[in-house]
Every structure is written in C-alpha cells, then in structure tokens.
Design an enzyme around this catalytic site. Structure first.
Site, PDB file in Angstrom:
ATOM      1  N   HIS A 357      29.786  53.692 -19.013  1.00  9.38           N
ATOM      2  CA  HIS A 357      30.518  52.834 -19.951  1.00  9.38           C
ATOM      3  C   HIS A 357      30.438  53.302 -21.391  1.00  9.38           C
ATOM      4  O   HIS A 357      30.873  52.576 -22.288  1.00  9.38           O
ATOM      5  CB  HIS A 357      30.011  51.391 -19.882  1.00  9.38           C
ATOM      6  CG  HIS A 357      30.237  50.708 -18.575  1.00  9.38           C
ATOM      7  ND1 HIS A 357      31.327  49.892 -18.321  1.00  9.38           N
ATOM      8  CD2 HIS A 357      29.525  50.716 -17.435  1.00  9.38           C
ATOM      9  CE1 HIS A 357      31.255  49.429 -17.086  1.00  9.38           C
ATOM     10  NE2 HIS A 357      30.166  49.912 -16.518  1.00  9.38           N
ATOM     11  N   LYS A 552      34.629  40.503 -31.001  1.00  5.29           N
ATOM     12  CA  LYS A 552      33.913  41.449 -30.134  1.00  5.29           C
ATOM     13  C   LYS A 552      32.537  41.630 -30.742  1.00  5.29           C
ATOM     14  O   LYS A 552      32.271  41.136 -31.846  1.00  5.29           O
ATOM     15  CB  LYS A 552      34.640  42.796 -30.074  1.00  5.29           C
ATOM     16  CG  LYS A 552      35.047  43.340 -31.459  1.00  5.29           C
ATOM     17  CD  LYS A 552      35.784  44.669 -31.386  1.00  5.29           C
ATOM     18  CE  LYS A 552      37.240  44.576 -31.060  1.00  5.29           C
ATOM     19  NZ  LYS A 552      37.585  45.142 -29.767  1.00  5.29           N
ATOM     20  N   ARG A 553      31.611  42.327 -30.046  1.00  4.57           N
ATOM     21  CA  ARG A 553      30.319  42.608 -30.656  1.00  4.57           C
ATOM     22  C   ARG A 553      30.530  43.324 -31.994  1.00  4.57           C
ATOM     23  O   ARG A 553      31.490  44.077 -32.176  1.00  4.57           O
ATOM     24  CB  ARG A 553      29.472  43.485 -29.722  1.00  4.57           C
ATOM     25  CG  ARG A 553      28.927  42.729 -28.527  1.00  4.57           C
ATOM     26  CD  ARG A 553      28.048  41.560 -28.957  1.00  4.57           C
ATOM     27  NE  ARG A 553      26.791  42.014 -29.485  1.00  4.57           N
ATOM     28  CZ  ARG A 553      25.640  41.992 -28.816  1.00  4.57           C
ATOM     29  NH1 ARG A 553      25.591  41.491 -27.591  1.00  4.57           N
ATOM     30  NH2 ARG A 553      24.523  42.428 -29.365  1.00  4.57           N
ATOM     31  N   LYS A 558      33.153  49.955 -33.878  1.00  2.00           N
ATOM     32  CA  LYS A 558      34.306  49.073 -33.674  1.00  2.00           C
ATOM     33  C   LYS A 558      35.048  48.794 -34.995  1.00  2.00           C
ATOM     34  O   LYS A 558      36.141  48.248 -34.997  1.00  2.00           O
ATOM     35  CB  LYS A 558      33.866  47.765 -33.022  1.00  2.00           C
ATOM     36  CG  LYS A 558      33.326  47.952 -31.596  1.00  2.00           C
ATOM     37  CD  LYS A 558      32.831  46.626 -31.024  1.00  2.00           C
ATOM     38  CE  LYS A 558      32.124  46.768 -29.678  1.00  2.00           C
ATOM     39  NZ  LYS A 558      33.065  46.991 -28.562  1.00  2.00           N
ATOM     40  N   THR A 660      38.165  45.592 -23.115  1.00  2.00           N
ATOM     41  CA  THR A 660      38.818  44.669 -22.179  1.00  2.00           C
ATOM     42  C   THR A 660      39.396  43.488 -22.954  1.00  2.00           C
ATOM     43  O   THR A 660      40.352  42.869 -22.511  1.00  2.00           O
ATOM     44  CB  THR A 660      37.826  44.158 -21.111  1.00  2.00           C
ATOM     45  OG1 THR A 660      36.608  43.785 -21.772  1.00  2.00           O
ATOM     46  CG2 THR A 660      37.542  45.230 -20.079  1.00  2.00           C
ATOM     47  N   LYS A 664      43.042  41.243 -22.719  1.00  2.00           N
ATOM     48  CA  LYS A 664      43.167  39.779 -22.728  1.00  2.00           C
ATOM     49  C   LYS A 664      44.156  39.327 -23.794  1.00  2.00           C
ATOM     50  O   LYS A 664      44.966  38.418 -23.574  1.00  2.00           O
ATOM     51  CB  LYS A 664      41.793  39.131 -22.947  1.00  2.00           C
ATOM     52  CG  LYS A 664      40.819  39.401 -21.794  1.00  2.00           C
ATOM     53  CD  LYS A 664      39.354  39.135 -22.159  1.00  2.00           C
ATOM     54  CE  LYS A 664      38.437  39.798 -21.128  1.00  2.00           C
ATOM     55  NZ  LYS A 664      37.027  39.852 -21.581  1.00  2.00           N
TER      56      LYS A 664
END
Ligand code: 26Q
Length: 819
Positions: A357, A552-553, A558, A660, A664
C-alpha cells in the site's frame, strides 16, 4: 389489502417486536425508553437475524468443504453497523416506518446513537471494511482476521486551534454487534530460546498469552450469506493469574494481567510512518498466530490432515503488518505438525498473497533482527533459513550479481554492525507469496520499477495490479439517500449490486429536469452538513457557495498545506480587490495527525488560525469561508462526502498509492481537482478529461526534478503571489500572539528542500482553481460534469476489485455469485 395498509401493518408489527426486546432484553419501558435504549433494542432485532444467517452460512460451507479466503489485517475501519445491517436484512424501510411517529426519535436519530468501530487509521483499514462487504455480497466463503482493540483510533478535539487526542473507549458500554466465542481460545507464546535438532527445532518460550475470539457478522447485500470478522483479544493466562490473586497479592495480579492484556489495548495511531516499537510487533504476531491456529483447527476438523491445506485456503496479507504469518505458518507446519520443510514451503507460497500500500521507503516496515531474536527466536531461525535458500536460488540464476542479492535479501545489513541489522517485512511477504499486487495502475507500475525492481527481475509473473474500490452500499445508498432515491427512480435499483449500471445516467446529463433533481439532492446534503458545522464549530456555511473539501489523514505528502496556500492566495486577492469574479467558496478540511507527527499537527493549527482570520475579516464576508471539522471518522465522512462539490486529491504525483476517498467523492457527484497520482489517473480515464481538473507535475517529472536538484527558494523569490502568501504565514499574520509559530513550516518549504514539491505545483494549482470557479458559475455546466462523474464510477466498486482478487489471486472464481 392495499399496499400502504400492508406496510403500516408490517411497521406496527416490527415496532411491537422492538418494544418486546426493549422490555425483555434492555429492561426499559417502551413508552419512556431513551434513544440509546431504542438503538440497543433495534440492534438486537437485527442481531438475531444475523446470528441465524451466520449459522446457516457456516453449515453450508462445512458441508461443501468450501475453499475459503482469509483476509488478515491489523485494521478494519468498520464505522457504524446498524444502518448497513438493516439494509442488508431488507428491514430498513420497515424500521423507518416503525419510528416515524411525531415525538419519538426517528430512525436517523437512532442510527446516530451508535459509536463508530474505529479500528483503523485510514485508507488501508477502510479498504479492508469495504472488502468484507463485497466478499459477503459476492458470496465468497471468507473471513477477516484482526485485533479487537479496546481503544480504536483516538478521538480528536481542537483546542486553541491545535489537535488534542482523547482515548476512544468505544467498548465501554459494550457493543451489540459482537458474538463472544468463549470456546475459541489459543495460546500465543513469546520469548525464550530456540534450538535446532536437525530438521526440527525446539522453542522454549518464556511466556504465553491467551487469544480469545470475538466475531462480527458481516452481512452480504442481496444474499442471505454473511462473512465473519474474527477479532482477537489478549487475556492473561488464567491459571497463574489466579495464583497471585489467591495469595492476596492484588497489585501483582493486576500488574501481571496488564503485562499480557496490553497487547490488544490500543491501535497504533500511525499511518505511513511505522513505529518500530516492541508492543507493535507483539500485536502483529499475536493476531497472526491466533488466526493461523484457528484456520488449521478448522481445516483439521474437515480434512484430518494438512497435506491439502493449500488446495483449501487462501490467506491474504493486507500490507506487511501480518508478514510474520509466513514464518509462523512454517513453524506450525514443521514444528507442530512434523511436515517436511520443502512440502511446508511449497504450500506456504501457494497459500499467501500480499498487497503493498505504499512506495515511500520510510514507510516500509522493518524490524531489528535483535528484537525478533528476543521476542520470536524460533521465527528468526526460520527467516534465516528462508533467506539462505532464497539467496542461493538468486545466486544460481544471477551468479555474482552482488547488487541484486543485496537489494532482495530479507535482511538489511545496515552498516554491517550486528545490532543494526533489520528484517525487511515486505521482502518476507514477496518471497513467501505467489502473488503481489499494488492498489492502482500507477502504483503497481512504479512498484516494479522502484522498490521491488530486484524481485520483478526474479519473479516477473508474480506482480499484478488490483485497483482499489469502495462499497456502493455504504458510500452511496446509505450515505446519500436522496441521490440514491433519484437513481432508483431513473435507472432502477440494480446499481447497488452492479455499479456499472451507473453508465445509464450518461444520457440524463443533458436532461434539464434530471439536472435540477440532481442539484436539489446535492443542495440538501450541503444544508445538512452546514447545520452540522454550525452546531459543532459555530461557523456558518452558505449551501449555495462551492463546497471545496479535503478530508483524509494529515500528511505532508497529501499536501493539505498546498490547499492552504491557495486559500491564502485567494484571501489576498479579495483584499486587493482582484477576486470580484470568483465564486463564493467554503473550504472544508478534516483529518487526524499522528500524535507524534509535529509538522502534521502544525498544519492543523495553521488551518485553524487561517480559518479564524478569514472567517472574522469583515472585508471577506461570504466570499470565502474556511472550516476544520474535528474528529474525522467513517460516520463523519458519510456526512461530508455527499455534500462536496469539489474533491481535493492533490498529493505529490507518485506518493498516494491509490486513494479511496477520491472514489467516494466522485461517486457522490463531486468534481475532482487532482494530480496524476494513484487512482486519480484511472478516475480521469473513466469520467473523461473534460470532467476533472488535473494539474501539476506528473510522477516522471517529479522523479526528474528530485534527481536534478530543485530550488524552491528561487520559486518563492520569483513569484509575487506565492511570496506574499508565504510571508504572511512566516511573518505571523495568522498568529499575531506568536509570530514565529509557523517558521518551521515555512522552512520545510523554502529552506529545507520542499520534499513534496508544493512550490513546483503552486502556480498550476492556483490557476486550475480559477478554472473551477469559471465552471461552477455556470450551474448547468457544473451539474452536467457532476452527473458524468457519477456515471463513470461503476468500475470503482469494491465488488469489481474483489471479483478480480477472487479470480486471479485466490482461485475462488468458481465460488463467486453468478450475475
Ligand atoms: C506500521 C507499523 C507500525 C505502526 C503503524 C504502521 C502503519 C499503519 C497504517 C503503516 C501504514 C498504515 C496505513 C497505510 C494506509 O492507509 N495506506 C493507504 O492505503 C489505501 C488503501 O490501499 C490507499 O488508497 C492509500 O493511497 C494509502 O495511503
């Protein structure tokens, strides 16, 4: 009887059943019961039916001696269960009708009483939960195995703008959803010494702890079959415990209990940066050993011997966290059941498969040889033998290729010093598996070109891609009931079990009436979120403004900070009178930072400081709002995602394995602004380049820039908009009480190399955001694109992903439900 009276009668009967449970199992009077008590009774009603489905499924699989798949994961981010259980049992409408009297709580109120089961950090844990839903729905004989943490992902509150963590004691009031299995217990041993006696070895362990099973029934949709999530709790060995207790030494008894039971106390709240702590390794071995013993126990019941184990089961490793399973299965085979090493090894490789991952080298799990030696001495011997035989094969096939040997060895020799040697868990997984996959096309390609290049040379046929997916039941049907109802009306209900049916929406994108209904559903979701945000934070959001969302985290890769740079740039433009044609926006953030991740926590604090500055500046008014929603979780995601217009997927290209959340959002009709990273690329290919905002450097350009030396300081100095933005952060504009608060953050970008290349992508990002405004201001155009996004998302169902795993990886194609 007319249909409506029939429904009413059914609702009344159901209400009577729940009232009966209230009385007999919850001990509450139906008239005065509070919402929590009603929740419990309703959950009990669902639990009874799930129990029956569970038993029937087990009987059927035992009778058929079915080949089974076991999904091993340290994390299962389940969230709430009631709504999903009612849908799967086809009780939802009846329950909604049964709780529709004025005065009493509504079904929604009842559903919202349930605490989340937050047994995971983020994407990897939620993926495991979506997979369980799909495995059950596709009728695979399947089990999840994991840890029953007493405390899941910490709860987050925001105090003075900063993150504060609180323990998540989700089990204090008990949970309706688990079935304790007091008869299912296995000892798990640690420490001591191990010695070879020829083929066979003896392990004299120093201590043992008991693993006790708790089952969670995972219902399939559109089927009566269910899957099982079996989670292990650590218990002190009863006997010794009792001795201390009997001698009246309670303090020692308690200390003793803690020493063992702490193994299943708490989830490690780290994502992508492994914490190399001994307790974590204990957790990993604990749940893996219990699960393997359980699997073997059930196999022996059906088959009486282990020689056909590989024909009967597949075990999937969710990242390297359960990697020690490879050594443990070898130990069980050879030491406990007397199987010959060669036979054991050949079965092992047929049984295991592994998903990677992450590509980031610092996130790859390794453990000091000395620690494994100390905690699991027998396993260290097994790992050494696997490595010896593996490296001999490499040497045979590629003689004298020292670089290759060094790169694929299970042991990282470090500086050569004995105490710095480490075991590479990913390498153990690859060598011990027949299949290895990444989670998006880009990630799988990069995997074989970078971190696993050596293995790809040795075993090219072993590497594959399985692009992630999400369950449409939770992420569309349940989270977005208004949109779901609209889809049902226009294309029928079949999309729930066959998401490709969403394609049928394509022609409707040009129909004004459908566009209006679609927009109305979105607006209702935005209103619902705005109400929540007002209650939780006091900030007022206008549902007619553009909802721009990044949840998100919190992690540097990110790039939430890039989003903040854009927000400040937009704020500056408003102050300079240069934003008169901008669309009003609400920029919404949520997410947790690992407790020890200083920079990530600073990013949260900056978002909150920027939010209070902008939200209270009278010159801005409704043109720009910024909000950080505390305590992001599965249930809060279900509220936020359906309300988004714009989905921020802006990681540095090559760093986000898949994502992911991106799926969504698009599934719920948000447009994506994103980089060519992870699954964003495949989303673009499926929704069409005209319906997504792609910007920034791609993975190849990132690689070149990093290699050839990149100068963020020059960009900072050469770009006036960026310069003003960064100077405001560094100069204390958003933290006047503490002007140097964000100096470190500034430095990571300007003076310490900007590893994630925010400044390199800044200009394209800001310009792309301006294009977003242009489209949003033409509602018909925006809605058309949004509908085409939904229409293109069929392939991102986790049903598709699981079907691919079942056929290509687990050899379970024949068990799949026929469609
Ligand atoms: C490891 C060792 C010790 C402590 C913690 C950990 C640890 C825990 C969690 C390491 C990594 C994680 C989580 C990783 C994760 O969530 N990865 C995400 O997986 C998703 C599903 O494939 C992808 O969509 C995301 O891109 C990826 O970041």
């Amino acid at each position: 009887m007319a249909e409506s009276t029939e429904n009413e009668a059914a609702a009344t009967e159901f209400r009577a059943e729940v009232d009966g449970i209230l009385l007999h199992a919850v001990a509450a009077e139906p008239i005065t019961a509070n919402t929590k008590e009603i929740y419990k009774a309703l959950a009990f009603a669902a639990r009874r039916q799930l129990a029956k489905r569970w038993v029937n499924t087990q009987v059927e699989d035992r009778k058929k001696r079915a080949r089974r798949v076991y999904y091993m994961s340290m994390e299962f981010l389940i969230g709430r269960t009631l709504d999903n259980a009612l849908s799967a049992l086809e009780l939802r409408e009846k329950a909604a009708a049964a709780f529709s009297n004025a005065g009493g709580p509504s079904l929604t109120d009842i559903i919202e009483c349930e605490p989340d089961a937050g047994l995971g950090n983020g994407g990897l844990g939620r993926l495991a939960a979506c997979f369980l839903d799909s495995m059950a729905t596709l009728e695979l004989p399947s089990w999840g195995y994991g840890m029953r943490y007493e405390y899941g992902m910490f709860a987050q509150s925001i105090i003075n703008g900063g993150q504060v963590e609180h323990p998540d004691s989700w089990l204090v009031d008990g949970t309706v959803w688990e079935f304790s299995r007091p008869g299912t217990m296995f000892p798990v041993r640690f420490g001591g010494t191990a010695e070879h006696h020829g083929e066979w070895a003896e392990w004299n362990a120093a201590e043992a702890v008991e693993a006790r099973a708790f089952d969670y029934v995972i219902p399939g949709h559109g089927t009566d079959r269910v899957s099982t999530l079996r989670l292990w709790k650590a218990d002190a060995p009863a006997q010794i415990d009792l001795n201390a207790f009997n001698s009246g030494d309670y303090a020692r008894a308690a200390e003793f209990k803690n020493r063992f039971e702490n193994i299943s106390w708490v989830l490690y709240p780290n994502d992508s940066t492994p914490a190399g702590r001994e307790l974590r390794l204990r957790q990993e071995y604990f749940f893996v050993s219990a699960s393997l013993q359980d699997i073997i126990f059930h196999h022996l019941e059906e088959h009486k011997h282990l020689n056909n184990l590989a024909d009967q089961i597949a075990i999937h490793l969710n990242d390297t966290h359960p990697a020690i399973a490879v050594a443990e299965l070898m130990r069980l085979f050879c030491d406990e059941y007397g199987m010959l090493w060669e036979m054991a090894w050949s079965q092992c490789r047929r049984i295991f498969s592994y998903t990677n991952h992450t590509l980031m080298p610092e996130a790859l799990e390794t453990w000091p040889v000395s620690l494994i030696q100390h905690l699991l001495p027998r396993h260290m011997l097994i790992i050494y033998r696997i490595n010896l035989e593996f490296l001999a094969e490499v040497e045979r096939r590629f003689p004298k290729d020292i670089d290759l040997i060094r790169s694929v060895s299970l042991i990282d020799e470090g500086d050569g010093n004995e105490e710095n040697k480490r075991v590479r868990m990913a390498h153990l997984c690859i060598v011990g598996s027949h299949r290895v996959n990444g989670v998006s096309q880009l990630h799988s390609d990069l995997m074989v070109r970078t971190i696993f290049a050596g293995f790809a040379k040795l075993y090219p046929e072993r590497f594959h891609n399985k692009t992630n997916g999400v369950t449409p039941r939770r992420w569309l049907a349940q989270a977005n009931p208004d949109m779901a109802a609209l889809l049902d009306e226009r294309i029928g209900k079949g999309w729930r079990l066959n998401l490709e049916r969403l394609q049928e929406l394509r022609p409707l994108a040009d129909e004004p009436l459908f566009r209006a209904d679609f927009a109305a559903a979105k607006r209702k979701n935005k209103r619902r979120l705005a109400d929540y945000v007002r209650r939780e934070t006091g900030v007022m959001l206008d549902p007619d403004s553009l909802f721009d969302v990044q949840v998100k985290r919190i992690h540097e890769y990110k790039r939430q900070l890039l989003n903040v740079l854009h927000v400040i740039t937009r704020y500056n433009a408003i102050l300079h009178g240069l934003a008169d044609d901008a669309a009003p926006r609400c920029v919404i953030f949520a997410g947790k930072a690992a407790s020890s991740y200083y920079i990530a926590k600073q990013i949260i604090r900056l978002i909150n400081d920027v939010a209070s500055t902008i939200n209270t500046d009278p010159r801005v008014r409704d043109r720009l709002k910024v909000v950080f929603i505390p305590n992001y979780s599965v249930s809060i995601a279900e509220l936020i995602i359906p309300a988004a217009d714009l989905s921020e997927q802006i990681s540095t290209a090559g760093t986000e394995a898949s994502g992911t959340g991106n799926m969504k959002f698009a599934l719920n009709g948000a447009l994506t602004i994103g980089t060519e990273d992870g699954a964003n690329i495949e989303i673009r290919d499926n929704v069409g380049s005209d319906n997504i905002f792609i910007f920034g450097n791609n993975a190849q350009q990132v690689e070149i820039m990093r290699r050839s030396g990149y100068d963020p300081r020059a960009i900072y100095q050469g770009n006036p908009l960026l310069n003003e933005t960064l100077n405001k952060i560094d100069g204390g504009f958003f933290s006047p009480q503490e002007r140097r608060r964000y100096h470190d953050l500034f430095n990571t970008l300007v003076n310490y190399g900007d590893h994630y290349l925010l400044l390199a992508d800044y200009t394209d990002y800001v310009e792309t955001q301006d294009r977003v405004d242009g489209v949003y201001k033409v509602p018909a155009q925006w809605q058309r694109k949004a509908i085409l996004n939904v229409a293109g998302m069929g392939i991102f169902s986790s049903d598709r992903t699981i079907r691919e795993y079942a056929i290509d990886t687990w050899h379970l194609g024949a068990s799949l439900k026929k469609v």
